[in-house]
Design an enzyme around this catalytic site. Structure first.
Site, mmCIF file in Angstrom:
data_model
loop_
_atom_site.group_PDB
_atom_site.id
_atom_site.type_symbol
_atom_site.label_atom_id
_atom_site.label_comp_id
_atom_site.label_asym_id
_atom_site.label_seq_id
_atom_site.Cartn_x
_atom_site.Cartn_y
_atom_site.Cartn_z
ATOM 1 N N SER A 1 0.821 -1.313 0.041
ATOM 2 C CA SER A 1 -0.135 0.036 -0.035
ATOM 3 C C SER A 1 0.780 1.334 0.031
ATOM 4 O O SER A 1 2.182 1.313 0.497
ATOM 5 C CB SER A 1 -0.827 0.038 1.207
ATOM 6 O OG SER A 1 -1.415 -1.250 1.363
HETATM 7 N N1 SAH Z 1 -1.006 -4.002 3.646
HETATM 8 C C1 SAH Z 1 -0.433 -4.793 2.626
HETATM 9 C C2 SAH Z 1 -1.574 -4.704 1.569
HETATM 10 C C3 SAH Z 1 -1.533 -5.780 0.726
HETATM 11 S S1 SAH Z 1 -2.626 -5.706 -0.620
HETATM 12 C C4 SAH Z 1 0.953 -4.180 2.238
HETATM 13 O O1 SAH Z 1 0.973 -2.825 2.356
HETATM 14 O O2 SAH Z 1 1.767 -4.875 1.675
HETATM 15 C C5 SAH Z 1 -3.802 -6.564 -0.146
HETATM 16 C C6 SAH Z 1 -3.545 -8.026 0.685
HETATM 17 O O3 SAH Z 1 -4.776 -8.697 0.640
HETATM 18 C C7 SAH Z 1 -2.960 -9.006 -0.903
HETATM 19 O O4 SAH Z 1 -1.678 -9.506 -0.276
HETATM 20 C C8 SAH Z 1 -4.067 -9.994 -0.822
HETATM 21 O O5 SAH Z 1 -3.660 -11.211 -1.283
HETATM 22 C C9 SAH Z 1 -4.881 -10.116 0.445
HETATM 23 N N2 SAH Z 1 -6.216 -10.722 0.302
HETATM 24 C C10 SAH Z 1 -6.993 -10.679 -0.263
HETATM 25 N N3 SAH Z 1 -8.169 -11.344 0.223
HETATM 26 C C11 SAH Z 1 -7.726 -11.826 1.215
HETATM 27 C C12 SAH Z 1 -8.277 -12.548 2.045
HETATM 28 N N4 SAH Z 1 -9.651 -13.073 1.975
HETATM 29 N N5 SAH Z 1 -7.658 -13.017 3.402
HETATM 30 C C13 SAH Z 1 -6.410 -12.664 3.345
HETATM 31 N N6 SAH Z 1 -5.721 -11.944 2.714
HETATM 32 C C14 SAH Z 1 -6.478 -11.519 1.517
#
Ligand code: SAH
Length: 225
Positions: free
Chosen positions: A59
């Site tokens: 993010s």
């Molecule tokens: N805060 C993280 C954001 C990653 S983007 C960062 O800054 O690195 C959002 C993440 O949510 C992705 O890695 C995706 O794989 C995950 N995601 C999507 N659906 C999900 C679910 N049902 N359970 C767990 N993770 C999920």
């Protein structure tokens, strides 16, 4: 302001909205480059999202800061994070929830859907001395064995508050999550539980990847506002 809060971090001057000294200190303590592919490390100080593989992104730091500030994590709080991705937000939560006696991350629970991302996140977190509970799974189901949580943060957009997460939020607890049905029409919500009732504060427009879960296909699994 504490002395710590004055420590610089790459975006310190660009973030007048981030006034919480503990949040600013956490950003000063966690190196974002440790959560990126070495090929992208030179972009770590940009206040922008970046690819982390599996079609996902780390993010934008400002959005992480805004969500974290709204979450108001106190030392010792039990915190649940959904969508750990790179692990950067997880590290920030470990800083804020840490107490003097515990390992940093002892009360932080993070869930990531992609095994490859979870593995990389775990390695980066461990290399910096953070020890959160991290597991691969569907975060929309929460982490019932560790509930209730004082704070829940979701880094992927859902059409509404998933009921399991609502059920696992402690009385007086806070949840921050993007809510929306379309990619270009999402809002950040700060949800509070008071006497079992939901209070929602809207924090503005955001853009997140979708929360992928069969739980969300059933509107009966959405908590009531
Ligand atoms: N805060 C993280 C954001 C990653 S983007 C960062 O800054 O690195 C959002 C993440 O949510 C992705 O890695 C995706 O794989 C995950 N995601 C999507 N659906 C999900 C679910 N049902 N359970 C767990 N993770 C999920």
């Amino acid at each position: 302001m504490t002395g710590q809060a004055n420590k610089p971090f790459p975006w310190a001057d660009q973030w007048p909205e981030i006034v919480d000294p503990r949040v600013r200190a956490a950003f000063a303590a966690v190196p974002r480059r440790a959560f990126l592919d070495p090929n992208l490390a030179r972009f770590a100080d940009q206040d922008a999202p970046l690819p982390i593989g599996e079609g996902q992104t780390i993010s934008q730091p400002f959005v992480v800061a805004l969500m974290t500030q709204a979450l108001q994590v106190q030392p010792g709080d039990k915190v649940l994070e959904i969508g750990a991705g790179s692990g950067f937000q997880t590290a920030i939560l470990c800083e804020l929830a840490a107490t003097a006696d515990d390992a940093r991350g002892a009360t932080v629970y993070a869930i990531e859907r992609h095994p490859a991302l979870a593995e990389r996140a775990a390695a980066a977190l461990a290399s910096l001395g953070y020890a959160p509970h991290l597991r691969v799974g569907d975060g929309a189901l929460g982490w019932p064995e560790a509930a209730p949580f004082a704070a829940i943060i979701v880094a992927a957009v859902a059409p509404h508050v998933p009921r399991p997460l609502w059920d696992q939020l402690a009385e007086g607890g806070r949840m921050v999550l993007p809510v929306g049905v379309q990619e270009d029409d999402q809002e950040l919500w700060l949800v509070r539980k008071f006497e079992g009732k939901m209070q929602v504060e809207r924090l503005g427009g955001v853009r997140f990847v979708p929360l992928i879960s069969p739980v969300l296909d059933d509107p009966k699994q959405w908590a009531e506002e």
